[in-house]
Scaffold this motif. Structure first.
Motif, PDB file in Angstrom:
ATOM      1  N   ASP A  36     -55.439  47.703 -24.790  1.00 35.69           N
ATOM      2  CA  ASP A  36     -54.681  48.486 -23.804  1.00 35.69           C
ATOM      3  C   ASP A  36     -55.248  48.271 -22.404  1.00 35.69           C
ATOM      4  O   ASP A  36     -54.506  48.154 -21.418  1.00 35.69           O
ATOM      5  CB  ASP A  36     -54.717  49.971 -24.165  1.00 35.69           C
ATOM      6  N   GLU A  37     -56.596  48.231 -22.284  1.00 37.76           N
ATOM      7  CA  GLU A  37     -57.193  48.030 -20.951  1.00 37.76           C
ATOM      8  C   GLU A  37     -56.863  46.636 -20.416  1.00 37.76           C
ATOM      9  O   GLU A  37     -56.609  46.473 -19.213  1.00 37.76           O
ATOM     10  CB  GLU A  37     -58.711  48.224 -21.009  1.00 37.76           C
ATOM     11  N   ILE A  38     -56.854  45.643 -21.310  1.00 34.70           N
ATOM     12  CA  ILE A  38     -56.496  44.284 -20.868  1.00 34.70           C
ATOM     13  C   ILE A  38     -55.068  44.278 -20.312  1.00 34.70           C
ATOM     14  O   ILE A  38     -54.788  43.662 -19.279  1.00 34.70           O
ATOM     15  CB  ILE A  38     -56.637  43.302 -22.041  1.00 34.70           C
ATOM     16  N   ILE A  39     -54.173  44.988 -20.995  1.00 38.41           N
ATOM     17  CA  ILE A  39     -52.775  45.047 -20.529  1.00 38.41           C
ATOM     18  C   ILE A  39     -52.688  45.725 -19.178  1.00 38.41           C
ATOM     19  O   ILE A  39     -51.983  45.266 -18.266  1.00 38.41           O
ATOM     20  CB  ILE A  39     -51.900  45.775 -21.568  1.00 38.41           C
ATOM     21  N   VAL A  40     -53.434  46.860 -19.014  1.00 36.74           N
ATOM     22  CA  VAL A  40     -53.409  47.587 -17.734  1.00 36.74           C
ATOM     23  C   VAL A  40     -53.964  46.713 -16.617  1.00 36.74           C
ATOM     24  O   VAL A  40     -53.384  46.613 -15.524  1.00 36.74           O
ATOM     25  CB  VAL A  40     -54.200  48.902 -17.851  1.00 36.74           C
ATOM     26  N   ARG A  41     -55.121  46.060 -16.875  1.00 41.01           N
ATOM     27  CA  ARG A  41     -55.732  45.213 -15.851  1.00 41.01           C
ATOM     28  C   ARG A  41     -54.817  44.041 -15.488  1.00 41.01           C
ATOM     29  O   ARG A  41     -54.644  43.703 -14.315  1.00 41.01           O
ATOM     30  CB  ARG A  41     -57.091  44.697 -16.350  1.00 41.01           C
ATOM     31  N   SER A  42     -54.213  43.414 -16.493  1.00 40.56           N
ATOM     32  CA  SER A  42     -53.316  42.282 -16.238  1.00 40.56           C
ATOM     33  C   SER A  42     -52.100  42.719 -15.439  1.00 40.56           C
ATOM     34  O   SER A  42     -51.631  41.999 -14.541  1.00 40.56           O
ATOM     35  CB  SER A  42     -52.864  41.661 -17.562  1.00 40.56           C
ATOM     36  N   THR A  43     -51.579  43.914 -15.750  1.00 46.10           N
ATOM     37  CA  THR A  43     -50.409  44.413 -15.021  1.00 46.10           C
ATOM     38  C   THR A  43     -50.754  44.657 -13.552  1.00 46.10           C
ATOM     39  O   THR A  43     -49.978  44.333 -12.654  1.00 46.10           O
ATOM     40  CB  THR A  43     -49.900  45.712 -15.664  1.00 46.10           C
ATOM     41  N   ILE A  44     -51.944  45.240 -13.310  1.00 46.65           N
ATOM     42  CA  ILE A  44     -52.371  45.502 -11.923  1.00 46.65           C
ATOM     43  C   ILE A  44     -52.504  44.191 -11.155  1.00 46.65           C
ATOM     44  O   ILE A  44     -52.007  44.059 -10.021  1.00 46.65           O
ATOM     45  CB  ILE A  44     -53.690  46.292 -11.914  1.00 46.65           C
ATOM     46  N   ASN A  45     -53.159  43.200 -11.768  1.00 45.08           N
ATOM     47  CA  ASN A  45     -53.328  41.901 -11.095  1.00 45.08           C
ATOM     48  C   ASN A  45     -51.983  41.219 -10.847  1.00 45.08           C
ATOM     49  O   ASN A  45     -51.751  40.633  -9.786  1.00 45.08           O
ATOM     50  CB  ASN A  45     -54.234  41.004 -11.928  1.00 45.08           C
ATOM     51  N   LEU A  46     -51.110  41.281 -11.840  1.00 45.07           N
ATOM     52  CA  LEU A  46     -49.784  40.678 -11.700  1.00 45.07           C
ATOM     53  C   LEU A  46     -49.018  41.317 -10.556  1.00 45.07           C
ATOM     54  O   LEU A  46     -48.445  40.623  -9.710  1.00 45.07           O
ATOM     55  CB  LEU A  46     -49.000  40.842 -13.010  1.00 45.07           C
ATOM     56  N   ALA A  47     -49.013  42.664 -10.532  1.00 44.91           N
ATOM     57  CA  ALA A  47     -48.263  43.365  -9.493  1.00 44.91           C
ATOM     58  C   ALA A  47     -48.810  43.041  -8.111  1.00 44.91           C
ATOM     59  O   ALA A  47     -48.051  42.791  -7.167  1.00 44.91           O
ATOM     60  CB  ALA A  47     -48.321  44.872  -9.750  1.00 44.91           C
TER      61      ALA A  47
END
Length: 983
Positions: A913-924
């Motif tokens: 879940d943290e990987i998904i959150v971090r990836s989403t932040i970087n992507l955005a």
């Protein structure tokens, strides 16, 4: 005695018990309906009302009877009663009364004596379609011929209008034409006629208002007269007209037509060239043109013309000497009187057959002018001449005439040789007497018919390189005995001619082909001696119609049967299912297919659908049933088995098969699916009801997270509870039962309050607090989402205005449904409302879920661009739960991504879940977007989000959804969240 007299007049005495639902009737109805009418004419026999009336009208009669008794008013009800084996219209007149506490309706049933039976018999056996509709478009009566147009029985149409009998394709378009013509007939109050083509048949459709005995119009009737053959004859007559005009225009003879005043009305091309005149100048030259005609000025010509007018008889083969440029030439002159004032009358025919016109037939007219060597035959009947036809044929050089004839014969031979149609002459080697039976003549014709000559086209049909190779062959050896037998029998029955007949045969390559054959027999002294045949290869047309049939019944992408084929098959099977069998219908929907299709492209999506179809088909082959493609990402399977357990086992096998990897390059995994199941006869006994039940089960399976779910009566989306809830929601808007609550959103880095998200709540007066996930989906499934969204936006704008008046400048986020995006006036409505409240666009933020965006990316982009152009901010809610495409993220004018609650709430304990959150932040951030994390329920999660450079957060740790009155108290209690400036 009274009942007997009324029965003689065609009136039936009846009494209906409203409480027992029992109909008491006189002997008259019993006799007509085939029911025991009692021992005498004066007695009334009891009968259950459901046995007396047409099934479609029982419920309506019960309602009408209750209303008549309640209001103490007369009953006037029209229905159908099965009399003489057919449903017949009756009018039931009655009045309410009470006897010994029993609630009764008593009265008469009027039928029109026995003429109704006679009329029914006539209408049921006529080939002319007849129908009667009431003023609302519902069928009161149709005969079998009319019902057959729609592939229905009369009983399937009674009580329905065109909209509710599931018309498709051309029938649906025709129903609109019917409605317009019926309206016209009713408006004009008279018969209205129109020509209409229905399934390839041309009808003269007569529609007219139908009145009762008092002259009141209560229905509209229609009678369809088949005029297809008449139209075909008219078309043939027009072709004959054109052909004869062409023949006359191209004749070598000089042709002129004079009126009664000896004015030249028309000439043919040969005469125009002869006289150095042009056809277009004929009207300008008029009388002087006669001077150019051979024999002009000779007494014999003048006498012949006068005699033709006076006697009405022709003068034929008169020899005229004429000098042309110093050379003497001889012409054969024919003077023919006609009863018409125009040569065009020669081409007129009746609508049914070639017939004499004004004293001249087409055949005799052609004979009169076709050559100089054939004696012209004319009608011996005297006519009143109104014009004269002059024909001059140059007979100076007989040898030249012979050459012309040979050239003409050569042209004919060339025509036959080069024709694209196969042409042949069949020689009957054993003369066929006409006095034999049809069977005997058929057998003799088959055994003794050989090809005498044919053209190259005909020979190539049967694999011969040259026509000579085909000559002498037996037709049976080429086409097969079965095909020739059918053709020969029809040929004989039709007096040795046949206009069009299609027969099939196997060609030299072993392929099935079709020929359209026309034939004309030559008789000598009542003996058939030869047959001329023309034929065309219509194989491509047959294959085309077969392809149309396949398109109508099979899905073009997967090759599976479509809904139409599925319905026909299920309806056929339902008639055969016995009590030891059960029919199970599954509707299968591929989970998240639209998002997959949008993300990976239609080519990949189509590949997945093909693979899914093949796997479902393979499973279905192991059972007794059929697999079908319904459309989009939905499939259907029906099975006929001994138990529900077997059917559910098949459903499990389908899910297991679909979960296996598809190996399609960019998509190398299986798919999930949801299956709704219904059973016949447990849940329904007809196709439509089975489909509705299975579809309802599928909906609930998806809603409740089940993979397979059989239908339950509680699933009905239109249950009284849901209908009442939707009605209460409508009332709740106007009675202020709805309200908005506001959940705060904060900036993590600056620790400031940036705004709120508006959340809808409903305080039902009887049910209490109704959860949004109960009433919002209900509104979205109807058109009620529009007024609900309008209320939410208006309440949000009111709150924003109130806050800004207090100097409390924050943003407010409002959620939109996918149904809102289909409202063409959405953008204009929002902009106008904000202007009315004097609000800047920057204070509003609209949220759409990722699923909504991917449901129709093109539409979403169009709507969001319109909002963005006016300065309104947009954010994507629940990001990470769908198949979002980066292409669309780059194109859409959004400013913020909201990471879904499910990823944030457990991110401290779940590494994925943290990987998904971090990836989403970087992507955005790489796309220039801000990120809001939902579901922040503790300080540790908030701190970790700050370390990951998340921009904003909301959740129960920051603040629960607040009433307006509680916001100021929350600010005082949470001093760490100061109000951000410059909003």
């Amino acid at each position: 005695m009274l009942m007997s007299a009324l029965g003689t007049l065609g009136a039936i005495v009846w009494t209906f018990d409203l409480d027992r639902h029992v109909m008491s009737y006189s002997q008259e109805l019993g006799i007509r309906a085939g029911i025991d009418g009692g021992e005498s004419e004066s007695t009334l026999t009891e009968l259950d009302v459901f046995e007396c009336l047409d099934d479609e009208h029982v419920e309506a009669f019960l309602i009408a009877a209750e209303e008549a008794y309640r209001s103490q008013t007369p009953l006037d009800f029209q229905t159908h009663i099965r009399l003489y084996g057919a449903l017949m219209p009756y009018r039931m007149l009655g009045s309410p009364e009470t006897q010994a506490s029993a609630r009764l309706i008593s009265g008469l049933m009027l039928s029109g004596i026995d003429s109704s039976g006679v009329l029914s018999c006539v209408l049921n056996h006529t080939e002319t379609p007849v129908y009667v509709k009431d003023l609302n478009g519902f069928y009161l009566y149709v005969n079998p011929a009319f019902a057959a147009i729609f592939d229905r029985t009369p009983e399937e149409l009674y009580g329905f209008d065109d909209q509710h009998i599931n018309l498709v394709g051309a029938h649906r378009q025709l129903s609109q034409i019917y409605k317009e013509q019926e309206h016209k007939a009713l408006s004009l109050g008279t018969l209205v006629a129109s020509e209409e083509v229905v399934v390839g048949v041309t009808y003269l459709c007569n529609r007219f208002p139908v009145s009762n005995s008092q002259g009141r119009v209560f229905a509209v009737g229609g009678i369809f007269i088949n005029i297809t053959r008449q139209k075909a004859h008219e078309h043939t007559a027009e072709i004959q007209h054109q052909q004869l005009q062409t023949v006359i225009d191209h004749l070598p003879s000089l042709v002129m037509y004079l009126d009664s005043n000896l004015n030249v009305v028309s000439i043919n091309r040969s005469f125009a060239e002869y006289s150095n005149a042009h056809v277009t100048n004929t009207q300008e030259r008029k009388q002087p043109l006669l001077e150019y005609f051979p024999g002009y000025g000779q007494p014999s010509l003048t006498q012949s013309i006068e005699q033709a007018f006076n006697s009405g008889k022709s003068s034929m083969s008169q020899l005229i000497e004429h000098v042309v440029t110093g050379n003497v030439r001889w012409y054969r002159l024919d003077v023919i009187p006609t009863g018409s004032s125009s040569i065009s009358a020669l081409t007129s025919t009746s609508s049914t057959e070639t017939s004499p016109v004004e004293g001249l037939s087409i055949e005799s007219s052609i004979k009169k002018i076709e050559s100089s060597t054939t004696k012209i035959e004319v009608s011996a009947d005297k006519i009143e001449a109104r014009g004269v036809l002059l024909i001059a044929t140059d007979v100076t050089e007989s040898s030249q005439q012979q050459l012309v004839l040979k050239a003409s014969e050569k042209k004919y031979r060339n025509f036959v040789r080069n024709s694209q149609e196969g042409i042949c002459q069949l020689l009957v080697t054993k003369a066929l007497p006409l006095n034999l039976s049809v069977a005997e003549r058929t057998e003799l014709m088959i055994e003794n018919m050989f090809i005498a000559e044919c053209n190259a086209t005909f020979s190539t049909f049967f694999g011969f390189d040259q026509p000579e190779e085909c000559e002498g062959q037996s037709l049976v050896s080429l086409l097969g005995r079965a095909s020739i037998s059918r053709w020969a029998q029809m040929f004989i029955n039709n007096n040795y001619k046949i206009g069009s007949f299609e027969l099939e045969y196997i060609d030299v390559l072993g392929k099935l082909r079709w020929l359209n054959v026309s034939a004309y027999g030559e008789l000598e002294r009542d003996l058939l001696v030869s047959v001329w045949v023309t034929c065309a290869d219509v194989t491509d047309r047959h294959l085309y119609f077969e392809q149309l049939e396949r398109h109508a019944n099979y899905d073009s992408l997967t090759g599976l049967p479509n809904r139409n084929k599925l319905q026909k098959s299920i309806e056929r099977v339902l008639k055969k299912v016995n009590e030891r069998q059960i029919l199970g219908l599954m509707i299968i929907n591929i989970d998240r297919f639209k998002e997959l299709n949008s993300s990976l492209g239609h080519q990949v999506g189509d590949g997945v659908l093909k693979k899914v179809a093949q796997r479902i088909y393979n499973i279905c082959r192991e059972y007794n049933g059929m697999a079908a493609k319904l459309g989009g990402d939905e499939f259907a399977v029906y099975l006929v088995e001994k138990s529900e357990t077997i059917i559910l086992g098949a459903a499990q096998a389908i899910l297991a098969s679909l979960s296996q990897s598809f190996e399609l390059g960019v998509f190398n995994s299986g798919v999930g699916a949801s299956i709704g199941v219904s059973y016949a006869p447990v849940h329904a006994k007809d196709f439509s009801s089975l489909m509705r039940a299975a579809d309802s089960a599928l909906y609930h399976a998806k809603e409740q997270g089940h993979s397979i779910l059989p239908y339950n009566a509680s699933f009905n989306s239109m249950t009284p509870k849901r209908i009442a809830l939707l009605s209460d929601l409508h009332r709740g808007i106007w009675e202020n039962q709805l309200r908005l609550v506001y959940q705060p959103k904060v900036d993590i880095q600056s620790q400031t309050l940036v705004g709120f998200e508006a959340l809808l709540r409903w305080q039902h007066p009887a049910l209490g607090n109704v959860k949004p996930d109960e009433f919002i989906p209900l509104a979205e499934s109807s058109n009620f989402i529009r007024p609900l969204t309008s209320w939410v936006l208006d309440a949000a704008f009111t709150q924003l205005r109130r806050w800004r008046d207090k100097g409390f400048n924050v943003t407010l986020a409002v959620n939109l449904s996918v149904r809102n995006l289909h409202d063409q006036g959405l953008v204009e409505s929002i902009i106008q409302s904000m202007a009315n409240y004097e609000l800047p666009p920057s204070c509003l933020e609209l949220e759409l879920t990722e699923t909504v965006i991917m449901s129709d990316p093109k539409l979403v982009q169009e709507v969001l661009n319109g909002l963005h152009d006016h300065g309104i901010k947009m954010s994507i809610d629940d990001f990470g739960t769908g198949y979002s495409s980066l292409v669309y993220l780059k194109r859409l004018p959004v400013s913020t991504l909201k990471v879904d609650y499910s990823f944030v709430v457990n991110m401290l304990s779940d590494e994925q879940d943290e990987i998904i959150v971090r990836s989403t932040i970087n992507l955005a951030h790489n796309l220039g977007l801000k990120v809001i994390a939902e579901g922040v329920e503790n300080l540790e999660t908030l701190k970790r989000l700050g370390e990951l450079n998340c921009d904003q957060a909301q959740g129960f740790y920051i603040g629960h959804p607040l009433e307006e009155s509680a916001i100021e108290g929350w600010l005082n209690e949470n001093q760490q969240w100061r109000l951000k400036e410059d909003h």
